[in-house]
Design a protein around this motif. Sequence first.
Motif, PDB file in Angstrom:
ATOM      1  N   LYS A  18       8.104  -3.965  -1.776  1.00 37.94           N
ATOM      2  CA  LYS A  18       7.101  -3.073  -1.183  1.00 37.94           C
ATOM      3  C   LYS A  18       5.747  -3.235  -1.867  1.00 37.94           C
ATOM      4  O   LYS A  18       4.715  -3.378  -1.205  1.00 37.94           O
ATOM      5  CB  LYS A  18       7.565  -1.622  -1.279  1.00 37.94           C
ATOM      6  CG  LYS A  18       6.623  -0.639  -0.642  1.00 37.94           C
ATOM      7  CD  LYS A  18       7.161   0.773  -0.731  1.00 37.94           C
ATOM      8  CE  LYS A  18       6.184   1.760  -0.101  1.00 37.94           C
ATOM      9  NZ  LYS A  18       6.651   3.137  -0.206  1.00 37.94           N
ATOM     10  N   ALA A  19       5.745  -3.226  -3.184  1.00 37.53           N
ATOM     11  CA  ALA A  19       4.480  -3.359  -3.917  1.00 37.53           C
ATOM     12  C   ALA A  19       3.868  -4.737  -3.705  1.00 37.53           C
ATOM     13  O   ALA A  19       2.665  -4.867  -3.468  1.00 37.53           O
ATOM     14  CB  ALA A  19       4.704  -3.102  -5.399  1.00 37.53           C
ATOM     15  N   GLN A  20       4.677  -5.775  -3.772  1.00 37.26           N
ATOM     16  CA  GLN A  20       4.147  -7.125  -3.636  1.00 37.26           C
ATOM     17  C   GLN A  20       3.722  -7.445  -2.206  1.00 37.26           C
ATOM     18  O   GLN A  20       2.902  -8.338  -1.987  1.00 37.26           O
ATOM     19  CB  GLN A  20       5.159  -8.141  -4.157  1.00 37.26           C
ATOM     20  CG  GLN A  20       5.302  -8.045  -5.660  1.00 37.26           C
ATOM     21  CD  GLN A  20       6.161  -9.145  -6.235  1.00 37.26           C
ATOM     22  OE1 GLN A  20       6.456 -10.143  -5.596  1.00 37.26           O
ATOM     23  NE2 GLN A  20       6.565  -8.955  -7.481  1.00 37.26           N
ATOM     24  N   SER A  21       4.228  -6.701  -1.249  1.00 40.00           N
ATOM     25  CA  SER A  21       3.804  -6.901   0.137  1.00 40.00           C
ATOM     26  C   SER A  21       2.361  -6.463   0.348  1.00 40.00           C
ATOM     27  O   SER A  21       1.728  -6.858   1.330  1.00 40.00           O
ATOM     28  CB  SER A  21       4.734  -6.150   1.090  1.00 40.00           C
ATOM     29  OG  SER A  21       6.012  -6.755   1.104  1.00 40.00           O
ATOM     30  N   HIS A  22       1.812  -5.670  -0.559  1.00 35.61           N
ATOM     31  CA  HIS A  22       0.412  -5.245  -0.451  1.00 35.61           C
ATOM     32  C   HIS A  22      -0.542  -6.424  -0.623  1.00 35.61           C
ATOM     33  O   HIS A  22      -1.698  -6.349  -0.216  1.00 35.61           O
ATOM     34  CB  HIS A  22       0.082  -4.154  -1.475  1.00 35.61           C
ATOM     35  CG  HIS A  22       0.696  -2.834  -1.130  1.00 35.61           C
ATOM     36  ND1 HIS A  22       0.325  -2.106  -0.026  1.00 35.61           N
ATOM     37  CD2 HIS A  22       1.654  -2.110  -1.744  1.00 35.61           C
ATOM     38  CE1 HIS A  22       1.027  -1.001   0.038  1.00 35.61           C
ATOM     39  NE2 HIS A  22       1.860  -0.975  -1.001  1.00 35.61           N
ATOM     40  N   MET A  23      -0.059  -7.528  -1.218  1.00 34.30           N
ATOM     41  CA  MET A  23      -0.901  -8.715  -1.352  1.00 34.30           C
ATOM     42  C   MET A  23      -1.286  -9.248   0.024  1.00 34.30           C
ATOM     43  O   MET A  23      -2.341  -9.849   0.189  1.00 34.30           O
ATOM     44  CB  MET A  23      -0.188  -9.797  -2.165  1.00 34.30           C
ATOM     45  CG  MET A  23      -0.068  -9.473  -3.635  1.00 34.30           C
ATOM     46  SD  MET A  23       0.457 -10.871  -4.655  1.00 34.30           S
ATOM     47  CE  MET A  23       2.120 -11.146  -4.110  1.00 34.30           C
ATOM     48  N   LYS A  24      -0.447  -8.999   1.009  1.00 31.04           N
ATOM     49  CA  LYS A  24      -0.747  -9.449   2.366  1.00 31.04           C
ATOM     50  C   LYS A  24      -1.987  -8.743   2.896  1.00 31.04           C
ATOM     51  O   LYS A  24      -2.866  -9.363   3.485  1.00 31.04           O
ATOM     52  CB  LYS A  24       0.457  -9.177   3.278  1.00 31.04           C
ATOM     53  CG  LYS A  24       0.281  -9.669   4.691  1.00 31.04           C
ATOM     54  CD  LYS A  24       1.523  -9.428   5.518  1.00 31.04           C
ATOM     55  CE  LYS A  24       1.314  -9.947   6.919  1.00 31.04           C
ATOM     56  NZ  LYS A  24       2.477  -9.748   7.757  1.00 31.04           N
TER      57      LYS A  24
END
Length: 81
Positions: A18-24
Amino acid sequence: ARNLANAKAWYDWALSAKAQSHMKEAKSFQLPSNRKAEISEYAPRFENIRLIDYDFKTYGDSAKRKALLGRWDKEIGASAQ
């Protein structure tokens, strides 16, 4: 650590999909470390990255590394100045 529980909580969050998907959303050029995270359209696709077949056994040897770095400094580093 003074705030060990908080540090562990942050670490767990930072590595989550979830947190790393914010890079998108940030249009990041980085690949997330979590395989389940969404990848930015700007990030390279891991399957398209060509890697060299590095011989860690040979070039990981400290004597070989020292010799190669010495050669680099002598042949390349000297001309870069």
